[in-house]
Motif scaffolding. Structure first.
Motif, PDB file in Angstrom:
ATOM      1  N   TRP A   2       0.834  -1.215   0.000  1.00 33.00           N
ATOM      2  CA  TRP A   2       0.000   0.000   0.000  1.00 33.00           C
ATOM      3  C   TRP A   2       0.863   1.256   0.000  1.00 33.00           C
ATOM      4  CZ3 TRP A   2      -1.238   3.161   4.590  1.00 33.00           C
ATOM      5  CH2 TRP A   2      -2.237   4.107   4.351  1.00 33.00           C
ATOM      6  N   TYR A  25       2.796   1.762  -3.331  1.00 38.76           N
ATOM      7  CA  TYR A  25       1.974   2.278  -4.422  1.00 38.76           C
ATOM      8  C   TYR A  25       1.274   3.579  -4.042  1.00 38.76           C
ATOM      9  CZ  TYR A  25       2.759  -1.619  -7.565  1.00 38.76           C
ATOM     10  OH  TYR A  25       3.342  -2.517  -8.427  1.00 38.76           O
ATOM     11  N   ASP A  70      -2.528   3.760  -2.660  1.00 40.00           N
ATOM     12  CA  ASP A  70      -3.639   3.522  -3.578  1.00 40.00           C
ATOM     13  C   ASP A  70      -4.767   2.827  -2.819  1.00 40.00           C
ATOM     14  OD1 ASP A  70      -5.376   2.494  -5.585  1.00 40.00           O
ATOM     15  OD2 ASP A  70      -3.735   2.310  -7.010  1.00 40.00           O
ATOM     16  N   ARG A 119      -7.084   0.986  -3.773  1.00 32.62           N
ATOM     17  CA  ARG A 119      -7.361  -0.382  -4.196  1.00 32.62           C
ATOM     18  C   ARG A 119      -6.545  -1.400  -3.419  1.00 32.62           C
ATOM     19  NH1 ARG A 119      -7.611   0.749 -10.690  1.00 32.62           N
ATOM     20  NH2 ARG A 119      -5.693   1.861 -10.205  1.00 32.62           N
ATOM     21  N   HIS A 156      -5.109  -3.926 -13.655  1.00 32.85           N
ATOM     22  CA  HIS A 156      -4.249  -2.784 -13.342  1.00 32.85           C
ATOM     23  C   HIS A 156      -2.779  -3.179 -13.446  1.00 32.85           C
ATOM     24  CE1 HIS A 156      -2.794   0.911 -11.603  1.00 32.85           C
ATOM     25  NE2 HIS A 156      -2.251   0.267 -10.580  1.00 32.85           N
TER      26      HIS A 156
END
Length: 501
Positions: free
Chosen positions: A253, A256, A259, A261, A427
């Motif tokens: 997390w 990235y 994000d 998602r 993604h």
């Protein structure tokens, strides 16, 4: 740079713990001479003996011949210093996850080996570029991430850092195949491919439980029985250990840029903070005696209600009508008393009632977007009449299937988790983490998924998957559910999900 299939190939393995032993075993079985190093006195020799014992047991079971077992064990040579790795054509580092320790070891290995010797890390979480920054010949630095237990887990990730040479990647792919692994080439990134891709399964399960939609036992049962997973997300977290999966979730997390998602939920941190780590502590999402669950809660909806005989449909739906008739239910116009059935895609019961004009008190939503041969998920809105739900549940149970009754949720459980896995896979393809084929292979082999992200998108139908994600985002208002552009474009254009950009 020596070809991977050279008869005299020499592989160094630095670190003789569980991972190092597994790598040494499959390399020796692949015909390579293996130099096994460990900083602990006597550890490499002890590891060699352990590996020899495993090979002998495989021969006893008839998996390999006694001669092959003996020859493979003989190819493993314990060494006492980094300098002894000088003959190596490649070295795989398999020490514990500490960046400075790895950088120091790589610097020592560089001093010992030839300039064209490949140096690879088995790290599961540290970016290869961070390790390579401390090296003189960065083009030969890469990742070679195996999965535990190495002899049983066929996948290996070949990690290409920013400066890794093409020949290095090609050679590592060849070495992986020589070790009878299935290599996938992955861009250097937080969590690489499998640890990043695996976030959707667990974090969406956690989100559903955190919202009070369903219990861990219900979620696990749905994903096993209706989606074909070997275990549900909470069983998996307890198996791997919450002290492992929570920190990995945080690393990915943060890596990235937070994000949504990839975000986990407060209930995950709460378990970590409480030390309820799963099987290893005797309690996690379930209680354990050894590997066995103790008094696991039932995911099944139990009712003494009389089965419904007549139902109406919230809207015309051929699949739902067929399902209702298979239960022996008579479909009739709404008389104001009978249960009303619906099979929404992506919507919750509340929005289904609003969209169709059905009485939310008697509306019973059924998830038909997954396997219903063993278990059926039913969902109702807040304030619903329990009698309507129970009458439908009793009719389903009478057909020999189990029923799980959940709270209101866009996308039920299986739709949500399945679509999140597919969306995250899309993604990963979108950002070039790996090819669609390698993403699919990695998720199936590395995580034992019945279908990888691309397979799930195909199974749901990528237009259906897109609708589920769009409704999840619209109803919750959460950017977590924004559809990947890879998924959206292929769904809108009617193209296969693995169509390259």
């Amino acid at each position: 740079m020596k070809p991977a299939d050279a008869a005299d190939y020499v592989l160094g393995v630095a670190g003789a713990g569980a991972m190092g032993q597994g790598i040494a075993q499959v390399a020796a079985a692949g015909g390579m001479r293996v130099l096994l190093l460990d900083a602990r006195e006597g550890a490499a020799a002890s590891a060699r003996d352990t590996i020899a014992g495993r090979l002998a047991r495989l021969a006893e079971k008839g998996r390999i011949s006694a001669d092959d077992a003996e020859a493979a064990a003989a190819r493993i040579e314990p060494v006492a210093s980094v300098a002894a790795l000088a003959p190596c054509d490649a070295v795989v580092e398999a020490v514990f996850e500490d960046l400075e320790v790895k950088r120091s070891l790589f610097a020592q290995i560089e001093e010992a080996v030839a300039p064209d010797c490949i140096i690879a890390s088995n790290t599961s979480s540290i970016p290869i570029a961070l390790i390579a920054r401390a090296c003189r010949y960065r083009a030969r630095i890469a990742g070679l991430h195996f999965f535990n237990p190495v002899p049983l887990m066929k996948l290996v990730e070949v990690i290409r850092a920013a400066e890794t040479g093409d020949e290095v990647v090609e050679t590592l792919v060849g070495l992986g195949r020589r070790m009878t692994r299935v290599p996938v080439v992955v861009k250097d990134s937080p969590g690489f491919l499998v640890n990043m891709g695996g976030r959707a399964f667990t974090t969406e399960g956690l989100r559903i439980a955190h919202e009070g939609v369903a219990t861990p036992a219900q979620i696990d049962a749905i994903m096993r029985d209706c989606r074909g997973f070997r275990m549900g997300p909470f069983e998996l977290m307890d198996l791997t250990g919450i002290d492992v999966n929570y920190p990995v979730s945080q690393i990915v997390w943060e890596g990235y840029q937070q994000d949504r998602r990839l975000a986990t939920s407060a209930n995950h941190k709460a378990m970590f903070d409480a030390g309820l780590l799963g099987r290893k502590t005797g309690a996690g999402w379930y209680r354990y005696a050894g590997a066995d669950q103790v008094d696991p809660p039932s995911p099944d909806h139990q009712t003494q209600a009389e089965p419904a005989r007549t139902v109406s449909l919230a809207e015309q739906d051929e699949a739902l009508a067929t399902f209702a008739e298979s239960l022996g239910l008579r479909i009739a116009p709404d008389d104001g008393t009978a249960p009303i059935l619906a099979a929404p895609i992506g919507d919750d019961a509340t929005h289904t009632a609003l969209a169709t004009g059905a009485d939310f008190r008697r509306l019973v939503c059924i998830d038909l977007a997954c396997d219903t041969s063993r278990r059926v998920t039913v969902m109702t809105a807040p304030g619903a009449d329990a009698a309507a739900r129970d009458a439908v549940a009793a009719a389903i149970a009478a057909s020999g299937r189990k029923v799980t009754a959940i709270g209101d949720s866009p996308g039920f459980v299986a739709q949500r988790i399945g679509s999140m896995i597919a969306n995250l896979g899309c993604h990963m393809a979108e950002i070039g983490l790996a090819t669609p084929a390698d993403i699919e292979t990695a998720m199936r082999l590395g995580l034992n998924y019945p279908l990888g992200p691309m397979g799930l998108a195909d199974d749901l139908g990528h237009s259906t998957c897109l609708r589920i994600m769009e409704r999840l985002q619209a109803i919750t208002g959460d950017d977590r559910y924004r559809p990947a552009l890879w998924l959206k474009r292929r769904a809108l254009l009617g193209l296969p999900i693995d169509t390259p950009s």
